[in-house]
Every structure is written in C-alpha cells, then in structure tokens.
Scaffold this motif. Structure first.
Motif, PDB file in Angstrom:
ATOM      1  N   TRP A  50      -8.995   4.227   8.014  1.00 14.46           N
ATOM      2  CA  TRP A  50      -8.110   3.341   8.769  1.00 14.46           C
ATOM      3  C   TRP A  50      -7.289   4.131   9.782  1.00 14.46           C
ATOM      4  CZ3 TRP A  50      -5.541  -0.177   4.497  1.00 14.46           C
ATOM      5  CH2 TRP A  50      -6.512  -0.987   3.928  1.00 14.46           C
ATOM      6  N   GLY A  51      -7.232   3.624  10.990  1.00 13.99           N
ATOM      7  CA  GLY A  51      -6.433   4.237  12.035  1.00 13.99           C
ATOM      8  C   GLY A  51      -7.114   5.394  12.753  1.00 13.99           C
ATOM      9  N   SER A  52      -8.298   5.777  12.289  1.00 19.60           N
ATOM     10  CA  SER A  52      -9.003   6.874  12.951  1.00 19.60           C
ATOM     11  C   SER A  52      -9.896   6.305  14.052  1.00 19.60           C
ATOM     12  CB  SER A  52      -9.855   7.649  11.944  1.00 19.60           C
ATOM     13  OG  SER A  52     -10.972   6.875  11.530  1.00 19.60           O
ATOM     14  N   GLU A  53     -10.416   7.205  14.890  1.00 17.36           N
ATOM     15  CA  GLU A  53     -11.325   6.762  15.948  1.00 17.36           C
ATOM     16  C   GLU A  53     -12.660   6.285  15.384  1.00 17.36           C
ATOM     17  OE1 GLU A  53     -11.732   9.520  19.145  1.00 17.36           O
ATOM     18  OE2 GLU A  53      -9.571   9.862  19.256  1.00 17.36           O
ATOM     19  N   SER A  54     -12.968   6.702  14.163  1.00 14.51           N
ATOM     20  CA  SER A  54     -14.236   6.296  13.539  1.00 14.51           C
ATOM     21  C   SER A  54     -13.972   5.428  12.310  1.00 14.51           C
ATOM     22  CB  SER A  54     -15.058   7.531  13.160  1.00 14.51           C
ATOM     23  OG  SER A  54     -14.303   8.386  12.317  1.00 14.51           O
ATOM     24  N   GLU A  55     -13.108   4.417  12.488  1.00 11.06           N
ATOM     25  CA  GLU A  55     -12.768   3.519  11.384  1.00 11.06           C
ATOM     26  C   GLU A  55     -14.014   2.776  10.903  1.00 11.06           C
ATOM     27  OE1 GLU A  55      -9.892  -0.291  10.865  1.00 11.06           O
ATOM     28  OE2 GLU A  55      -8.980   1.505  11.750  1.00 11.06           O
ATOM     29  N   LEU A  56     -14.199   2.763   9.611  1.00 14.57           N
ATOM     30  CA  LEU A  56     -15.377   2.137   9.004  1.00 14.57           C
ATOM     31  C   LEU A  56     -15.150   0.655   8.781  1.00 14.57           C
ATOM     32  CD1 LEU A  56     -16.053   4.864   6.284  1.00 14.57           C
ATOM     33  CD2 LEU A  56     -17.242   4.574   8.472  1.00 14.57           C
TER      34      LEU A  56
END
Length: 66
Positions: A50-56
C-alpha cells in the motif's frame, strides 16, 4: 463485578449485536471449513504494498473473480 457483566450482556443482547456476531462467526467458520480463505502471507504482502509505486491488487480466494 457480576452485576456489571449482567448489565453488559443485557445491553449487548438488547440491540441484536450478540446474535449478529454469533451468526457472523458461524458463517466465518463455515467458510474456513469449506476452504474459502485467503492465504495470510498474501494479505500481508498486499498490505505492505500500500502506498508504493507498485501497489498490488487485493488477493482473492481461489473461487472469486474480481
């Protein structure tokens, strides 16, 4: 202490929450018995993204379609 517990139970039962919690618990246990669960590791990996550029995308049970 006993009277406080009786009061709490009375309040809890009066508004129907006790029955709902009991019913939801039985439904959840039936899901587990039927294998309708999501792997906890997949959930944690999803939350950590969550909140990352690569949110799943959220993990799904094997029988679910998004």
């Amino acid at each position: 202490m006993v009277s406080k517990n009786k009061t709490w139970v009375s309040i809890f039962d009066c508004d129907g929450q006790h029955q709902q919690v009991h019913s939801d618990t039985l439904d959840g246990l039936a899901d587990v018995d039927a294998g309708r669960v999501i792997d906890g590791g997949q959930v944690l990996t999803w939350i950590e993204s969550w909140g990352s550029e690569s949110e799943l995308q959220r993990p799904l049970r094997g029988d679910q379609v998004d």
